[in-house]
Design a protein around this motif. Structure first.
Motif, PDB file in Angstrom:
ATOM      1  N   UNK A 139      -0.254 -23.971 -41.957  1.00 36.91           N
ATOM      2  CA  UNK A 139      -1.602 -23.907 -41.958  1.00 36.91           C
ATOM      3  C   UNK A 139      -2.438 -22.727 -40.909  1.00 36.91           C
ATOM      4  N   UNK A 140      -1.599 -22.049 -40.061  1.00 37.77           N
ATOM      5  CA  UNK A 140      -2.159 -21.059 -39.305  1.00 37.77           C
ATOM      6  C   UNK A 140      -1.410 -19.703 -39.756  1.00 37.77           C
ATOM      7  N   UNK A 141      -1.540 -19.007 -40.707  1.00 36.25           N
ATOM      8  CA  UNK A 141      -0.833 -17.893 -40.728  1.00 36.25           C
ATOM      9  C   UNK A 141      -1.046 -16.728 -39.733  1.00 36.25           C
ATOM     10  N   UNK A 142       0.012 -16.154 -39.305  1.00 36.94           N
ATOM     11  CA  UNK A 142      -0.224 -15.165 -38.301  1.00 36.94           C
ATOM     12  C   UNK A 142      -0.973 -14.078 -38.724  1.00 36.94           C
ATOM     13  N   UNK A 148       6.213 -15.473 -37.979  1.00 36.03           N
ATOM     14  CA  UNK A 148       6.084 -16.551 -38.746  1.00 36.03           C
ATOM     15  C   UNK A 148       6.744 -17.774 -38.232  1.00 36.03           C
ATOM     16  N   UNK A 149       8.096 -17.580 -37.695  1.00 35.36           N
ATOM     17  CA  UNK A 149       9.031 -18.364 -37.151  1.00 35.36           C
ATOM     18  C   UNK A 149       8.822 -19.203 -36.258  1.00 35.36           C
ATOM     19  N   UNK A 201      -0.060 -20.819 -32.918  1.00 38.94           N
ATOM     20  CA  UNK A 201      -0.486 -19.633 -33.821  1.00 38.94           C
ATOM     21  C   UNK A 201      -0.381 -18.750 -33.125  1.00 38.94           C
ATOM     22  N   UNK A 202       0.112 -17.559 -33.802  1.00 43.44           N
ATOM     23  CA  UNK A 202       0.473 -16.169 -33.196  1.00 43.44           C
ATOM     24  C   UNK A 202      -0.475 -14.956 -33.748  1.00 43.44           C
ATOM     25  N   UNK A 203      -0.771 -14.067 -32.727  1.00 47.69           N
ATOM     26  CA  UNK A 203      -1.357 -13.006 -33.167  1.00 47.69           C
ATOM     27  C   UNK A 203      -0.513 -11.761 -32.612  1.00 47.69           C
TER      28      UNK A 203
END
Length: 334
Positions: free
Chosen positions: A192-195, A186-187, A156-158
């Motif tokens: 299920x873990x939107x940026x 997003x890539x 998952x990204x921030x």
């Protein structure tokens, strides 16, 4: 030390010239209102000058943002949670970054910056402060979609976009960049873990406070602006007379932005990449905007870029704000 070799994503010609830099400068100098995008300030010298600017007494944004990061570390941890890969767009010296990283305990950190040498030096310094954190530097133009290191696939990204760099762009360009940031994050993200995106925006305030922040008494901002000419001369075989220009900062109240220009002090002629240009005394090259935002205009910009605001934090004087947003679900109707 856990710094990986920098991933380099720069399109150069056979002479080693950045094609985008050459294209932007030649196009911008050919327009009726000459202009060069602000991202080209940041060669190694320009990056260092900007760090000097952030320490000036007149330049309030960095102090205000650090205040927010320190005062709300618990809020950031609760809203973001541990275990994300933090991707910083335009990382610079990463001076504010440790305040966030220590609060949220990420799995990895990906600094993206267009100045490769400055990026690598900053990543090494950060690794000394946070030796257990994997760091994956990427040398690239973050205003376009960037390929992420394979090491963070499935994480998952921030996105972290501190400072007020979003304000350097006109709204259309800012929206385009926010969409590219979303695509970058997003890539490779897990389902299920939107940026998420934590972004800094400077607030609208008095001209008496704004203009000194962009035209300081020590002349550091002027040197930063004029260094763009030095870079053009060095990298694009330019003959622009640096001493013929002066730094100029003005407040445009109609569209709530500070504008920076390089103003010709006399009639001049010069070449860049063997192309000839002329400027009359008083003519300017528009080099930077710094748009200021209110709560509603900031939200509208983010929504247009595909991000839904979740939380917002201000410093105690309400000069600056950090906004946490989530990638919006794609919809075909209201």
């Amino acid at each position: 030390m856990t710094v990986q070799q920098a991933l380099r994503i720069v399109d150069e010609d056979e002479a080693g010239i950045d094609k985008a830099f050459k294209r932007d400068v030649l196009k911008g100098l050919s327009e009726p209102q000459k202009a060069v995008p602000a991202r080209w300030f940041y060669d190694e010298r320009g990056s260092q000058l900007f760090e000097d600017i952030t320490r000036l007494p007149e330049y309030y944004p960095t102090r205000a943002e650090k205040e927010i990061l320190r005062a709300h570390s618990g809020d950031f941890r609760a809203a973001i949670g541990p275990g994300r890969a933090v991707v910083e767009f335009g990382s610079g010296s990463s001076a504010k970054t440790p305040l966030l990283l220590r609060a949220i305990e990420p799995l990895a950190y990906v600094p993206i910056d267009i100045s490769g040498e400055f990026l690598r030096a900053s990543a090494d310094r950060l690794a000394e402060k946070l030796p257990d954190l994997p760091i994956h530097p990427v040398e690239a133009d973050f205003t376009r979609r960037v390929t992420m290191p394979a090491e963070i696939d499935g994480t998952a990204r921030l996105g972290f976009f501190p400072g007020s760099t979003i304000g350097n762009m006109v709204p259309r360009t800012a929206v385009d960049m926010l969409r590219e940031m979303r695509a970058t994050l997003e890539a490779g993200s897990p389902e299920g873990a939107p940026p998420l995106l934590l972004i800094g925006m400077d607030r609208i305030k008095s001209r008496k406070l704004l203009i000194p922040a962009y035209d300081d008494s020590q002349g550091v901002t002027a040197a930063f602006n004029l260094n763009l000419i030095t870079r053009i001369n060095r990298e694009l075989d330019g003959t622009m007379p640096v001493d013929a220009f002066r730094h100029k900062a003005v407040w445009n109240d109609d569209i709530a932005r500070v504008e920076m220009h390089l103003e010709a002090q006399r009639d001049i002629a010069f070449t860049v990449c063997e192309r000839e240009f002329t400027m009359s005394a008083g003519e300017t090259i528009h080099t930077e905007n710094s748009h200021k935002y209110g709560r509603r205009s900031a939200a509208a910009l983010l929504l247009a870029g595909g991000w839904t605001p979740l939380e917002r934090w201000n410093d105690h004087d309400s000069r600056f704000m950090l906004i946490l947003a989530e990638a919006s679900p794609l919809r075909s109707a209201p």
